[in-house]
Design a protein around this motif. Structure first.
Motif, PDB file in Angstrom:
ATOM      1  N   LEU A  58      10.508   2.026  -8.302  1.00  0.00           N
ATOM      2  CA  LEU A  58       9.704   2.032  -7.127  1.00  0.00           C
ATOM      3  C   LEU A  58       8.924   0.752  -7.240  1.00  0.00           C
ATOM      4  CD1 LEU A  58       8.338   5.658  -7.143  1.00  0.00           C
ATOM      5  CD2 LEU A  58       9.411   4.695  -5.177  1.00  0.00           C
ATOM      6  N   PRO A  59       8.581   0.042  -6.060  1.00  0.00           N
ATOM      7  CA  PRO A  59       7.710  -0.817  -5.908  1.00  0.00           C
ATOM      8  C   PRO A  59       6.275  -0.529  -6.223  1.00  0.00           C
ATOM      9  CG  PRO A  59       7.921  -0.258  -3.979  1.00  0.00           C
ATOM     10  CD  PRO A  59       8.980   0.688  -4.452  1.00  0.00           C
ATOM     11  N   ALA A  60       5.445  -1.638  -6.916  1.00  0.00           N
ATOM     12  CA  ALA A  60       4.292  -1.207  -7.540  1.00  0.00           C
ATOM     13  C   ALA A  60       3.500  -2.371  -7.742  1.00  0.00           C
ATOM     14  CB  ALA A  60       4.355  -0.340  -8.772  1.00  0.00           C
ATOM     15  N   THR A  70      -5.423   1.744  -9.009  1.00  0.00           N
ATOM     16  CA  THR A  70      -4.188   2.305  -8.768  1.00  0.00           C
ATOM     17  C   THR A  70      -3.632   3.557  -9.336  1.00  0.00           C
ATOM     18  OG1 THR A  70      -2.884   1.372 -10.212  1.00  0.00           O
ATOM     19  CG2 THR A  70      -3.179   0.039  -8.226  1.00  0.00           C
ATOM     20  N   ARG A  71      -3.134   4.509  -8.480  1.00  0.00           N
ATOM     21  CA  ARG A  71      -2.782   5.922  -9.236  1.00  0.00           C
ATOM     22  C   ARG A  71      -1.315   6.364  -8.678  1.00  0.00           C
ATOM     23  NH1 ARG A  71      -6.883  10.569  -7.768  1.00  0.00           N
ATOM     24  NH2 ARG A  71      -5.066  11.635  -8.919  1.00  0.00           N
ATOM     25  N   SER A  72      -0.797   6.996  -9.553  1.00  0.00           N
ATOM     26  CA  SER A  72       0.417   7.862  -9.393  1.00  0.00           C
ATOM     27  C   SER A  72       0.584   8.814 -10.270  1.00  0.00           C
ATOM     28  CB  SER A  72       1.641   6.939  -9.758  1.00  0.00           C
ATOM     29  OG  SER A  72       1.829   6.318 -10.990  1.00  0.00           O
ATOM     30  N   ALA A  73       1.679   9.573  -9.890  1.00  0.00           N
ATOM     31  CA  ALA A  73       1.856  10.855 -10.870  1.00  0.00           C
ATOM     32  C   ALA A  73       3.460  10.979 -11.350  1.00  0.00           C
ATOM     33  CB  ALA A  73       1.656  11.949 -10.077  1.00  0.00           C
ATOM     34  N   GLU A 129       3.259   4.577  -5.986  1.00  0.00           N
ATOM     35  CA  GLU A 129       1.622   4.241  -6.378  1.00  0.00           C
ATOM     36  C   GLU A 129       0.778   4.161  -5.000  1.00  0.00           C
ATOM     37  OE1 GLU A 129       0.603   1.121  -9.127  1.00  0.00           O
ATOM     38  OE2 GLU A 129       0.667   0.053  -7.490  1.00  0.00           O
ATOM     39  N   THR A 130      -0.476   4.748  -5.379  1.00  0.00           N
ATOM     40  CA  THR A 130      -1.509   4.397  -4.114  1.00  0.00           C
ATOM     41  C   THR A 130      -2.521   3.533  -4.597  1.00  0.00           C
ATOM     42  OG1 THR A 130      -0.914   6.780  -3.614  1.00  0.00           O
ATOM     43  CG2 THR A 130      -3.388   5.677  -3.148  1.00  0.00           C
ATOM     44  N   VAL A 131      -2.873   2.542  -3.717  1.00  0.00           N
ATOM     45  CA  VAL A 131      -3.834   1.690  -3.985  1.00  0.00           C
ATOM     46  C   VAL A 131      -5.397   2.065  -3.399  1.00  0.00           C
ATOM     47  CG1 VAL A 131      -4.946  -0.666  -3.629  1.00  0.00           C
ATOM     48  CG2 VAL A 131      -2.319  -0.205  -4.007  1.00  0.00           C
ATOM     49  N   LEU A 132      -6.187   2.300  -4.242  1.00  0.00           N
ATOM     50  CA  LEU A 132      -7.534   2.742  -4.023  1.00  0.00           C
ATOM     51  C   LEU A 132      -8.566   1.366  -3.996  1.00  0.00           C
ATOM     52  CD1 LEU A 132      -5.927   5.155  -5.271  1.00  0.00           C
ATOM     53  CD2 LEU A 132      -8.363   6.372  -5.560  1.00  0.00           C
ATOM     54  N   SER A 171      -1.481 -11.564  -4.699  1.00  0.00           N
ATOM     55  CA  SER A 171      -1.078 -11.949  -6.094  1.00  0.00           C
ATOM     56  C   SER A 171      -0.584 -11.026  -7.029  1.00  0.00           C
ATOM     57  CB  SER A 171      -2.298 -12.478  -6.636  1.00  0.00           C
ATOM     58  OG  SER A 171      -3.623 -11.649  -6.709  1.00  0.00           O
ATOM     59  N   ARG A 172      -0.588  -9.809  -6.559  1.00  0.00           N
ATOM     60  CA  ARG A 172      -0.091  -8.763  -7.650  1.00  0.00           C
ATOM     61  C   ARG A 172       0.610  -7.732  -6.977  1.00  0.00           C
ATOM     62  NH1 ARG A 172      -0.864 -12.602 -10.151  1.00  0.00           N
ATOM     63  NH2 ARG A 172      -1.704 -12.948 -12.099  1.00  0.00           N
ATOM     64  N   LEU A 173       1.063  -7.865  -5.713  1.00  0.00           N
ATOM     65  CA  LEU A 173       2.237  -6.948  -5.048  1.00  0.00           C
ATOM     66  C   LEU A 173       3.386  -7.727  -4.575  1.00  0.00           C
ATOM     67  CD1 LEU A 173       2.690  -4.222  -4.023  1.00  0.00           C
ATOM     68  CD2 LEU A 173       1.858  -4.903  -1.866  1.00  0.00           C
ATOM     69  N   ALA A 174       2.942  -9.019  -3.837  1.00  0.00           N
ATOM     70  CA  ALA A 174       4.131  -9.788  -3.513  1.00  0.00           C
ATOM     71  C   ALA A 174       4.700 -10.492  -5.054  1.00  0.00           C
ATOM     72  CB  ALA A 174       3.931 -10.509  -2.500  1.00  0.00           C
ATOM     73  N   ARG A 175       5.741 -10.434  -4.998  1.00  0.00           N
ATOM     74  CA  ARG A 175       6.437 -10.934  -6.534  1.00  0.00           C
ATOM     75  C   ARG A 175       7.502 -12.070  -6.145  1.00  0.00           C
ATOM     76  NH1 ARG A 175      11.301  -7.821  -8.891  1.00  0.00           N
ATOM     77  NH2 ARG A 175      12.236  -7.295  -7.133  1.00  0.00           N
ATOM     78  N   SER A 176       7.632 -12.400  -4.965  1.00  0.00           N
ATOM     79  CA  SER A 176       8.763 -13.442  -4.695  1.00  0.00           C
ATOM     80  C   SER A 176       8.370 -14.670  -5.389  1.00  0.00           C
ATOM     81  CB  SER A 176       8.752 -13.607  -3.210  1.00  0.00           C
ATOM     82  OG  SER A 176       9.413 -14.806  -2.852  1.00  0.00           O
ATOM     83  N   THR A 177       9.104 -15.794  -5.583  1.00  0.00           N
ATOM     84  CA  THR A 177       8.764 -17.027  -5.813  1.00  0.00           C
ATOM     85  C   THR A 177       8.295 -17.741  -4.850  1.00  0.00           C
ATOM     86  OG1 THR A 177      11.134 -17.902  -5.230  1.00  0.00           O
ATOM     87  CG2 THR A 177      10.934 -17.327  -7.456  1.00  0.00           C
ATOM     88  N   HIS A 178       8.048 -17.260  -3.628  1.00  0.00           N
ATOM     89  CA  HIS A 178       7.496 -17.770  -2.481  1.00  0.00           C
ATOM     90  C   HIS A 178       6.034 -17.322  -2.631  1.00  0.00           C
ATOM     91  CE1 HIS A 178      10.795 -19.546  -0.638  1.00  0.00           C
ATOM     92  NE2 HIS A 178      11.561 -18.531  -1.036  1.00  0.00           N
ATOM     93  N   ARG A 179       5.513 -16.435  -3.402  1.00  0.00           N
ATOM     94  CA  ARG A 179       4.251 -15.690  -3.212  1.00  0.00           C
ATOM     95  C   ARG A 179       3.137 -16.674  -3.179  1.00  0.00           C
ATOM     96  NH1 ARG A 179       2.311 -13.435  -8.861  1.00  0.00           N
ATOM     97  NH2 ARG A 179       1.687 -15.482  -9.250  1.00  0.00           N
ATOM     98  N   ASP A 180       2.990 -17.809  -3.965  1.00  0.00           N
ATOM     99  CA  ASP A 180       2.058 -18.848  -4.023  1.00  0.00           C
ATOM    100  C   ASP A 180       2.394 -20.072  -3.310  1.00  0.00           C
ATOM    101  OD1 ASP A 180       0.751 -17.058  -5.844  1.00  0.00           O
ATOM    102  OD2 ASP A 180       1.620 -17.757  -7.383  1.00  0.00           O
ATOM    103  N   ARG A 181       3.553 -20.031  -2.457  1.00  0.00           N
ATOM    104  CA  ARG A 181       3.801 -21.270  -1.735  1.00  0.00           C
ATOM    105  C   ARG A 181       3.480 -21.014  -0.289  1.00  0.00           C
ATOM    106  NH1 ARG A 181      10.065 -21.982  -3.888  1.00  0.00           N
ATOM    107  NH2 ARG A 181       9.745 -22.006  -6.102  1.00  0.00           N
ATOM    108  N   ILE A 182       3.014 -22.238   0.245  1.00  0.00           N
ATOM    109  CA  ILE A 182       2.817 -22.319   1.695  1.00  0.00           C
ATOM    110  C   ILE A 182       4.125 -21.849   2.516  1.00  0.00           C
ATOM    111  CG2 ILE A 182       0.722 -23.870   1.674  1.00  0.00           C
ATOM    112  CD1 ILE A 182       2.908 -26.191   2.581  1.00  0.00           C
TER     113      ILE A 182
END
Length: 728
Positions: free
Chosen positions: A119-121, A160-163, A294-297, A317-328
């Motif tokens: 799962l994504p998280a 964040t929470r999950s079960a 996961e749920t983000v609270l 910064s901490r969900l998107a994980r692409s190499t493009h994350r920090d690029r314009i």
């Protein structure tokens, strides 16, 4: 550590730099929810947990206890053991019963944050960034273990929470309901906020007071949907952009979901979110594990603006994980509204040549390049080049566009299949279907069954072959219909109600494999526009096509609602032709540009049909956006005026160091003898002096925020203004 356990009172205290979240282990083993809100340092459990005896509320243990589950605020409640409210989970045992009673067994607190299997998280890049609490609950009679997982981020105001469910016995257990988060509040003095809409008008904020009973949103469409977004918040009735308490939950999931607020007879409120239990069961065999999304609270003490900026910081910064994350992100042009299905190599090359002259950096070839695709009636699934339109193939076309100093991108719809396609004729059982039932079509297409490994493998193979065949640096991944006849040819009868969730697990596997194999490709998700704009997709694809509706005035409300949770860098926003192809409104090119610059910027129009004056204006727009795009894509958003439907709107982006800002104001309908408009800016440094574009003298940050910025008198409909602020 931002999570501590006090053994003297059996209380877990989860802290961010702004928030506290308290859980108590009762002497019976039940988990009580004590508090979620503004950060506190001292904890008096007797003061926090005041639960009187109530009539018609049975005691779950024995009469000597002074509480009952029907009134106890809980962390992960069940139904059937004296709590009559909406449960967080429900299981069915081999004997047919649906009673379960989880009790505390043990816990672990550790630095870092483990990934969620399949799962994504959200994630960390260093264990020092976060602290995780795992609480094991057990139902010994059912041989069931449930682990509740909580993570606090050191530098961000989120939890964040999950079960996770584990069948520790030999007999199978059916999961009927398994939400990701439940929070109980001691009163109902709240408004509820969610994002609602339809195709072409997605994520419009709906706010109303809580009332006794159930208020809920959900999706049963096999996607997070245009109709409702997996975001749900309750807030104080006086909450505004800059004031009041906001408690928000956002599910990191792209499929069927349910979110609700239930007000009981004592005016307490229970909020929950997770996989929609409608038409869902999961057969959990011996030793098998089921992980919830996961749920983000986010709790914000200073209104919706603070809530949004907390979500934006995390998701950038901490969900998107692409190499493009920090690029314009590049300025692009998409050929769809210029040509639709009717194009050839020469037309595309001419359009790209014109785009290159205007400074556009990426050319995206949309639908119609594959199979025998001349309309929407055929060829989905036939991912090979239509050589009648592109006789030299994609490699040749990509090279022609690269030679014009532009990147090349491509549209796909890999989750779908046309009945009129080679793929469907070869594998008619590969789509979602139920035996002896009609296969409903939408947009002349069916949904491939991604619960099947062979289908997922085929998608990865076909898409990979295309991406390896040419210099393709961008992919628009579309999904243009929702699920019907949700069944799989490979699943046994007792597992058919797992199909929709297994589809999502299959999709996430496909996306993980492709984005890992092609890290240089910038992936953008799309589902008929914004029909799957959710955190689950942002994990794999760092931007989403916000809506198929590109009208500048309609986009004011769509982008305002989207910005409540999702950052500007994730929102695809383009200038299109007029009259607009969705609502047939004509707006100035300047206004269309200003509105589209609120996200990842681009164009969807026929540049060849424009006047020289219009092309010059577009060139100026591109130049200006390039000068401010880092500010827009990575700055802090402050909403100044809520469009409230189609009213005037204003917003601004402020750099991290507060040395620069971009302010935009869009007026809708002109009126006679209009009132003067002054925008009180936000987020600036009061001590700084700023140069404001269009003004001769410098202005203090304090004056701009406390007195305001005067808007020129508007002399017509749909006019807009921007101001670029730079510290002197």
């Amino acid at each position: 550590m931002t999570i501590v356990y006090n053994e003297s009172n059996s209380v877990f205290h989860l802290q961010t730099h702004k928030t506290s979240y308290l859980i108590e282990v009762l002497d019976t083993g039940h988990l009580a929810h004590l508090y979620w809100g503004q950060r506190i340092e001292s904890v008096n459990t007797a003061y926090l947990r005041h639960i009187p005896q109530r009539s018609f509320s049975p005691n779950p243990v024995d009469p000597s206890h002074t509480y009952n589950l029907d009134t106890l605020p809980q962390e992960y409640p069940a139904y059937g053991n004296t709590d009559y409210r909406e449960p967080a989970y429900q299981v069915q045992l081999e004997n047919g019963s649906t009673i379960s009673n989880l009790r505390y067994e043990t816990h672990r607190i550790f630095k870092g944050k483990p990934a969620l299997r399949g799962l994504p998280a959200t994630y960390v890049e260093s264990d020092d960034e976060a602290t995780t609490l795992e609480i094991d609950l057990v139902d010994e009679q059912a041989d069931l273990q449930v682990t509740l997982s909580y993570t606090t981020f050191e530098q961000m105001n989120v939890i964040t929470r999950s079960a996770r469910f584990v069948n520790e016995g030999e007999s199978p257990i059916r999961l009927l309901r398994c939400l990701s988060a439940n929070v109980d509040f001691p009163h109902d003095s709240f408004d509820v906020l969610h994002l609602s809409g339809a195709w072409g008008r997605e994520r419009i904020p709906v706010r109303q007071p809580l009332r006794p009973g159930m208020q809920s949103i959900n999706s049963r469409r096999g996607a997070s949907s245009h109709q409702h977004n997996p975001f749900f918040a309750i807030m104080s009735a006086d909450a505004t952009e800059d004031h009041g308490d906001v408690y928000a939950l956002n599910l990191v999931y792209s499929g069927n979901f349910d979110a609700f607020a239930e007000v009981d007879q004592y005016h307490t409120t229970r909020v929950g979110i997770g996989i929609n239990p409608f038409d869902f069961t999961w057969l959990l065999g011996s030793k098998e594990v089921f992980q919830t999304p996961e749920t983000v609270l986010v709790y914000a003490a200073n209104g919706l603006g603070e809530m949004s900026r907390d979500f934006h910081q995390l998701y950038r910064s901490r969900l998107a994980r692409s190499t493009h994350r920090d690029r314009i992100r590049p300025v692009l042009i998409n050929n769809w509204e210029a040509t639709y299905f009717d194009f050839d190599t020469a037309q595309i090359e001419a359009l790209a040549a014109q785009a290159s002259e205007l400074g556009i950096e990426l050319f995206v070839l949309d639908d119609g390049w594959f199979g025998k695709r001349d309309d929407d009636k055929s060829s989905l699934g036939d991912w090979f080049v239509n050589t009648r339109k592109l006789p030299e193939g994609l490699c040749d076309l990509a090279k022609r566009i690269n030679d014009k100093n532009m990147k090349f991108g491509l549209w796909f719809e890999p989750e779908m299949v046309s009945p009129d396609s080679e793929l469907y004729r070869a594998h008619p059982d590969w789509c979602l279907h139920v035996p002896n039932r009609p296969r409903s079509q939408s947009r002349n297409q069916l949904v491939l069954d991604l619960s099947r490994d062979d289908v997922c493998d085929a998608i990865v193979e076909m898409v990979s072959a295309i991406l390896n065949s040419a210099n393709i640096e961008y992919v628009k991944w579309d999904m243009n219909r929702h699920m019907t006849e949700i069944g799989s040819a490979l699943l046994p009868p007792e597992r058919q109600r797992e199909t929709a969730h297994r589809y999502m697990l299959g999709l996430y596997r496909v996306l993980d494999e492709l984005t890992t194999a092609f890290p240089h490709v910038l992936f953008e998700s799309c589902s008929g526009g914004g029909g799957r704009f959710d955190p689950g997709m942002l994990y794999y694809m760092p931007q989403t096509w916000t809506s198929d509706n590109t009208d500048a005035i309609e986009r004011l409300g769509i982008q305002y609602g989207t910005s409540l949770t999702y950052p500007a860098i994730s929102m695809g926003a383009h200038v299109s032709a007029v009259p607009n192809h969705q609502v047939y409104r004509t707006t100035p090119l300047e206004t269309r540009g200003h509105v589209a610059m609120a996200g990842t910027f681009g164009y969807e129009l026929d540049l060849m049909a424009l006047t020289d004056e219009e092309r010059k204006e577009i060139k100026d727009q591109v130049t200006f956006y390039k000068s401010v795009r880092e500010l827009v894509q990575f700055g802090h958003l402050y909403r100044l005026l809520n469009p409230n439907g189609k009213g005037s709107s204003a917003w601004m982006y402020v750099s991290n160091d507060r040395r620069s800002a971009l302010v935009t104001y869009v007026h809708t309908l002109a009126e006679a003898d209009p009132r003067l408009v002054t925008l009180r800016l936000k987020g600036l440094e009061p001590r700084f002096k700023y140069h404001v574009s269009g003004m001769e003298s410098e202005v203090g940050g304090d004056q701009l925020m406390y007195v305001g910025l005067n808007v020129p008198v508007v002399d017509g409909d749909f006019k807009s203004f921007t101001w670029h602020l730079t510290q002197v």
